[in-house]
Write an enzyme that holds these catalytic residues in place. Sequence first.
Site, PDB file in Angstrom:
ATOM      1  N   LEU A   1       0.816  -1.218   0.000  1.00 55.63           N
ATOM      2  CA  LEU A   1       0.000   0.000   0.000  1.00 55.63           C
ATOM      3  C   LEU A   1       0.848   1.266   0.000  1.00 55.63           C
ATOM      4  O   LEU A   1       1.928   1.306   0.574  1.00 55.63           O
ATOM      5  CB  LEU A   1      -0.931  -0.022   1.221  1.00 55.63           C
ATOM      6  CG  LEU A   1      -1.794  -1.286   1.332  1.00 55.63           C
ATOM      7  CD1 LEU A   1      -2.678  -1.215   2.574  1.00 55.63           C
ATOM      8  CD2 LEU A   1      -2.640  -1.491   0.089  1.00 55.63           C
TER       9      LEU A   1
ATOM     10  N   HIS B   1      -3.604   4.414  -1.773  1.00 50.04           N
ATOM     11  CA  HIS B   1      -4.538   3.518  -1.065  1.00 50.04           C
ATOM     12  C   HIS B   1      -5.055   4.170   0.226  1.00 50.04           C
ATOM     13  O   HIS B   1      -6.240   4.061   0.557  1.00 50.04           O
ATOM     14  CB  HIS B   1      -3.844   2.207  -0.693  1.00 50.04           C
ATOM     15  CG  HIS B   1      -3.390   1.385  -1.852  1.00 50.04           C
ATOM     16  ND1 HIS B   1      -2.073   1.242  -2.197  1.00 50.04           N
ATOM     17  CD2 HIS B   1      -4.093   0.652  -2.751  1.00 50.04           C
ATOM     18  CE1 HIS B   1      -1.968   0.445  -3.234  1.00 50.04           C
ATOM     19  NE2 HIS B   1      -3.180   0.080  -3.603  1.00 50.04           N
TER      20      HIS B   1
ATOM     21  N   GLN C   1      -6.474 -12.581 -11.861  1.00 52.50           N
ATOM     22  CA  GLN C   1      -6.420 -11.388 -12.723  1.00 52.50           C
ATOM     23  C   GLN C   1      -5.038 -11.190 -13.346  1.00 52.50           C
ATOM     24  O   GLN C   1      -4.809 -10.199 -14.029  1.00 52.50           O
ATOM     25  CB  GLN C   1      -6.861 -10.135 -11.968  1.00 52.50           C
ATOM     26  CG  GLN C   1      -5.924  -9.653 -10.882  1.00 52.50           C
ATOM     27  CD  GLN C   1      -6.546  -8.518 -10.072  1.00 52.50           C
ATOM     28  OE1 GLN C   1      -7.391  -8.749  -9.215  1.00 52.50           O
ATOM     29  NE2 GLN C   1      -6.142  -7.284 -10.325  1.00 52.50           N
TER      30      GLN C   1
ATOM     31  N   SER D   1       1.893   0.626  -7.053  1.00 51.08           N
ATOM     32  CA  SER D   1       2.815  -0.355  -6.461  1.00 51.08           C
ATOM     33  C   SER D   1       3.872  -0.780  -7.477  1.00 51.08           C
ATOM     34  O   SER D   1       4.970  -1.181  -7.107  1.00 51.08           O
ATOM     35  CB  SER D   1       2.040  -1.584  -5.996  1.00 51.08           C
ATOM     36  OG  SER D   1       1.056  -1.179  -5.065  1.00 51.08           O
ATOM     37  N   ARG D   2       3.525  -0.715  -8.760  1.00 47.75           N
ATOM     38  CA  ARG D   2       4.474  -1.180  -9.784  1.00 47.75           C
ATOM     39  C   ARG D   2       5.599  -0.177 -10.040  1.00 47.75           C
ATOM     40  O   ARG D   2       6.587  -0.524 -10.688  1.00 47.75           O
ATOM     41  CB  ARG D   2       3.736  -1.513 -11.076  1.00 47.75           C
ATOM     42  CG  ARG D   2       2.866  -2.757 -10.917  1.00 47.75           C
ATOM     43  CD  ARG D   2       2.290  -3.278 -12.223  1.00 47.75           C
ATOM     44  NE  ARG D   2       1.766  -4.620 -12.070  1.00 47.75           N
ATOM     45  CZ  ARG D   2       0.465  -4.937 -11.987  1.00 47.75           C
ATOM     46  NH1 ARG D   2      -0.444  -3.999 -12.044  1.00 47.75           N
ATOM     47  NH2 ARG D   2       0.080  -6.187 -11.857  1.00 47.75           N
TER      48      ARG D   2
HETATM   49  O1  PAF Z   1      -7.036  -2.493  -8.026  1.00 48.66           O
HETATM   50  C1  PAF Z   1      -6.646  -3.502  -7.409  1.00 48.66           C
HETATM   51  O2  PAF Z   1      -5.769  -3.438  -6.554  1.00 48.66           O
HETATM   52  C2  PAF Z   1      -7.252  -4.860  -7.741  1.00 48.66           C
HETATM   53  O3  PAF Z   1      -7.522  -4.976  -9.098  1.00 48.66           O
HETATM   54  C3  PAF Z   1      -8.486  -5.187  -6.905  1.00 48.66           C
HETATM   55  C4  PAF Z   1      -9.633  -4.225  -7.175  1.00 48.66           C
HETATM   56  C5  PAF Z   1      -8.144  -5.156  -5.427  1.00 48.66           C
HETATM   57  C6  PAF Z   1      -8.984  -6.603  -7.232  1.00 48.66           C
HETATM   58  O4  PAF Z   1      -7.999  -7.563  -6.977  1.00 48.66           O
END
Ligand code: PAF
Length: 282
Positions: free
Chosen positions: A35, A39, A63, A190-191
């Site tokens: 985070l 965030h 994902q 984060s990247r």
């Molecule tokens: O945006 C993100 O960090 C992710 O895509 C989420 C919404 C937490 C789903 O894994």
Amino acid sequence: MALWISTDLSDLRARIGAWKREGLRVGFVPTMGNLHAGHFSLVKLARKHADKVVASVFVNPTQFGPNEDFARYPRTPEADAAGLADAGCELLWMPSVDAMYPYGSDGAVRMRVPGVTEVLEGAHRPGHFDGVATVVARLFHQVQPDVAAFGRKDYQQLAVIRYMVRDLAFPIELLPGDTLREGDGLAMSSRNQYLSAEERPRAALIHRTLQAMREGIAAGRQRADVEAQAAAALATGGFEVDYAAIRAPDLTEPDDAPGPRVALIAARLGRTRLIDNLEFTA
Ligand code: PAF
């Protein structure tokens, strides 16, 4: 503020159930951890609309594509918990992959949002938004929030979730949170930490290019020219460009009538893929 960390669904439900019986509103911030200030600003946004805030940290395997960064995605649970407590979050939900996907990710019931998932990010990361919608639907069922905050930086993700919430009648109000930027305009992500010291200052070209796209449209130039020039500027700056596009808010191709627009870029610098966007009125 004291933060409770829940790794068990029955514990999570008991705690949230007790709040609901007291008539308290529950806010939710789903994350994949590692985070940063962006965030924490979502936690603060949720807190303005709710009595209690729940965040989740779950690096969601469904994902990520086969050649993406699931294994090396940064995991920093202690720092995440400390930052969430400072930001005013009461409950951190940290499910295991087995708790999230009891039949495994291959056996999971999947969500698929039509239309908006198929363009831009969806075209370059096939299956990505199916994984996002799949996990967000599960998280919504688990947490049952009244409001949920998502960053505008992931513009298309927000559109996918908005569609799903409406279509499945989730009784949840979505709160879009503004993108937080570094001093040179680079969107917080984060990247960003994958960028080398040499790449980091060059990454700010994405934000400058988005601004140039907005200015190109304001100067009356053709959308296709503006997009091509943006892609060329990024390529000259050493990026491998997936897209530099101007779209209507629903991500369809806009006509020439004035109205709201969003410029979106996805481009790779070295091994780091970055996305960003800028909303404006044409
Ligand atoms: O945006 C993100 O960090 C992710 O895509 C989420 C919404 C937490 C789903 O894994």
